[in-house]
Design a protein around this motif. Structure first.
Motif, mmCIF file in Angstrom:
data_model
loop_
_atom_site.group_PDB
_atom_site.id
_atom_site.type_symbol
_atom_site.label_atom_id
_atom_site.label_comp_id
_atom_site.label_asym_id
_atom_site.label_seq_id
_atom_site.Cartn_x
_atom_site.Cartn_y
_atom_site.Cartn_z
ATOM 1 N N LYS A 147 0.846 -1.186 0.000
ATOM 2 C CA LYS A 147 0.000 0.000 0.000
ATOM 3 C C LYS A 147 0.884 1.240 0.000
ATOM 4 N N TYR A 172 -0.234 -6.083 -6.804
ATOM 5 C CA TYR A 172 -0.739 -4.718 -6.636
ATOM 6 C C TYR A 172 -1.310 -4.290 -7.976
ATOM 7 N N LEU A 218 -13.381 -1.417 -3.099
ATOM 8 C CA LEU A 218 -13.528 -2.846 -3.331
ATOM 9 C C LEU A 218 -14.389 -3.065 -4.566
ATOM 10 N N HIS A 267 -7.144 3.062 -2.435
ATOM 11 C CA HIS A 267 -6.403 1.802 -2.308
ATOM 12 C C HIS A 267 -7.343 0.722 -2.826
ATOM 13 N N VAL A 269 -8.788 -2.894 -4.213
ATOM 14 C CA VAL A 269 -8.678 -4.329 -3.945
ATOM 15 C C VAL A 269 -9.790 -5.053 -4.694
ATOM 16 N N THR A 293 -12.286 -8.067 -4.956
ATOM 17 C CA THR A 293 -12.914 -9.028 -4.053
ATOM 18 C C THR A 293 -14.230 -9.478 -4.658
ATOM 19 N N ILE A 307 -10.832 -6.940 4.957
ATOM 20 C CA ILE A 307 -9.884 -6.401 3.984
ATOM 21 C C ILE A 307 -9.157 -5.186 4.561
ATOM 22 N N GLU A 362 -5.171 -5.411 4.805
ATOM 23 C CA GLU A 362 -4.405 -4.421 4.050
ATOM 24 C C GLU A 362 -3.635 -3.452 4.955
#
Length: 478
Positions: free
Chosen positions: A2, A62, A398, A415, A417, A419, A435, A439
């Motif tokens: 991150k 990433y 997300l 950030h 992610v 999912t 998460i 994270e």
């Protein structure tokens, strides 16, 4: 992995940085998005570069965005019999349709669209604005001009038209071929060069059909005249200060940059500030103080991303350039003045449930000192809305779609992610808290704000805000 900064970094790849090991170093140094410049890349080179980036993405785990930058119409004069001529102020000079070698009085201009678009009194800028001509007469075969600023003019120099809107579209045959080739690969953004009119964006959007985000490069004064229309038709904007500074008075470019940045934030569109940000690092391991200030101003202004061009593509210190830009951005964002400056530029939310929820989420997160904001986003619009508020708390976006996660890598503060979609409200809360914990953005006992659309999985329908505790196992609790 991150980031400890909110603004994103776009790095151009080229001969100095197209090795997979260097690409990985650039990611670890801070690059979030890689730009492939089709002015210098063949289709095979583009495909090979995309494959290398995706291999690095799997290694670092990433999400990495890929921006393919179309060349756009490159307007150039022909060649001279002697290779170059000297033009003096007040002399007459003609640009015509004859392909005969040029001399001190004339040169071939192989672009019929210019002859049909210019008018008497318009300016022609040659060689990045070093030479200025003013049109005195026009015919189908020749454009007669008077030299305003003279100098040495050599073969194949570029032509800029600051007073003219070309009658043809912005896409060349090369651009169309490059666009189709790029859309066949795992790319996330298409950058359109030399946008002049909203119609240019409409044409490209019809061709892209949602397969990538469309970014408009603002580098023509004609685009400034219809800026809001162009921004509304774009998925993102780039302030391309190089060509903008050729066709506009240099002293007006900083103000124009601020205007574009603030309008993009008001309209909820990501904005990238580009060109000559750390130019001296092409040949030097450290930037000038003025360049550091330039990058800092873009960060203070709230730009979503700052971009490196030749510094990372062909320079001697590509990794150092990204590291330097990362360090500058981190220092600005930790400055005590930064939060106040960012907040002062805030705009009122649109009269929609999604915008109201995003604005309320920022206020709740900051008032209650929550650990993070977690937003579920299918298309990416909810993530962009959360970013527009510029909260002081981390934002976790997300999405079940890898394409959305990659595309959002250019957006301030997110950030991202990937999912699976939540199957229930309880699953949504548990997934968000877990998460945030995994994270490293929340600890057991912390609270997070969660936004989503109900029913779950409905794109663009953000209508719910929930506050949840992160449990000892990382799962959520009410």
């Amino acid at each position: 992995m991150k980031r400890s900064r909110r603004v994103k970094i776009v790095a151009t790849l080229g001969p100095a940085s197209d090795d997979p090991k260097v690409i990985e170093e650039l990611v670890r140094a801070g690059a979030d998005v890689f730009r492939i410049n089709m002015s210098h890349a063949s289709h095979d080179v583009m495909r090979d570069t995309v494959a290398k980036i995706r291999a690095v993405e799997r290694t670092v785990r990433y999400p990495i965005g890929i921006l393919v930058d179309l060349q756009g119409p490159k307007l150039r004069i022909g060649t001279f019999a002697e290779g170059s001529v000297m033009l003096a102020k007040g002399e007459t000079f003609t640009l015509d349709t004859s392909d005969a070698p040029g001399d001190k009085t004339r040169i071939h201009l192989p672009h019929p669209e210019i002859f049909s678009s210019v008018k008497t009194g318009d300016r022609l800028l040659l060689d990045d604005g070093k030479i200025e001509l003013r049109i005195s007469a026009i015919s189908p075969e020749a454009i007669n001009t008077t030299v305003v600023y003279g100098g040495k003019l050599s073969d194949k120099k570029g032509v800029s038209l600051p007073d003219t809107i070309l009658s043809v579209g912005v896409l060349t045959d090369k651009d169309r071929a490059d666009l189709q080739a790029a859309l066949g690969e795992e790319i996330d953004w298409i950058a359109l060069s030399f946008v002049q009119r909203p119609e240019d964006m409409i044409e490209v959007r019809k061709l892209v059909q949602g397969r990538a985000g469309v970014l408009a490069k603002i580098e023509k004064p004609q685009a400034i005249d219809r800026l809001e229309e162009i921004i509304r038709l774009s998925d993102a904007i780039m302030v391309a200060r190089g060509d903008l500074g050729v066709e506009m008075p240099l002293e007006t470019v900083p103000g124009t940059q601020k205007r574009i940045t603030r309008m993009c934030r008001r309209l909820g569109k990501p904005v990238v500030v580009a060109t000559q940000m750390l130019e001296s690092m092409i040949t030097a391991p450290v930037p000038t103080r003025a360049e550091v200030s330039d990058v800092s101003i873009a960060v203070f202004e709230g730009a979503d991303a700052v971009m490196l061009s030749a510094e990372s593509a062909s320079g001697s210190y590509p990794v150092q350039a990204v590291t330097t830009m990362n360090n500058i951005a981190e220092a600005v964002e930790q400055d005590p003045l930064y939060p106040g400056i960012i907040r002062s530029q805030a705009t009122e939310p649109e009269a929609t449930a999604a915008d109201a929820i995003s604005a309320a989420t920022r206020q709740v997160a900051e008032t209650l000192d929550l650990a993070a904001i977690v937003t579920y986003t299918s298309s990416g619009s909810t993530g962009i809305r959360a970013s527009r508020e510029r909260p002081s708390k981390p934002i976790i976006a997300l999405s079940p779609k890898l394409t959305t996660v990659r595309r959002l890598s250019i957006v301030w503060g997110l950030h991202c992610v990937q999912t699976e979609d939540a199957i229930s409200l309880d699953d949504m809360v548990d997934r968000a808290c877990s998460i945030a914990y995994v994270e490293g953005l929340a600890r057991p006992g912390d609270r997070v704000a969660i936004t989503a659309g109900v029913p779950l999985g409905t794109p663009g329908a953000t209508n719910m805000l929930r506050i949840a505790f992160v449990g000892q196992d990382g799962a959520g609790g009410s």
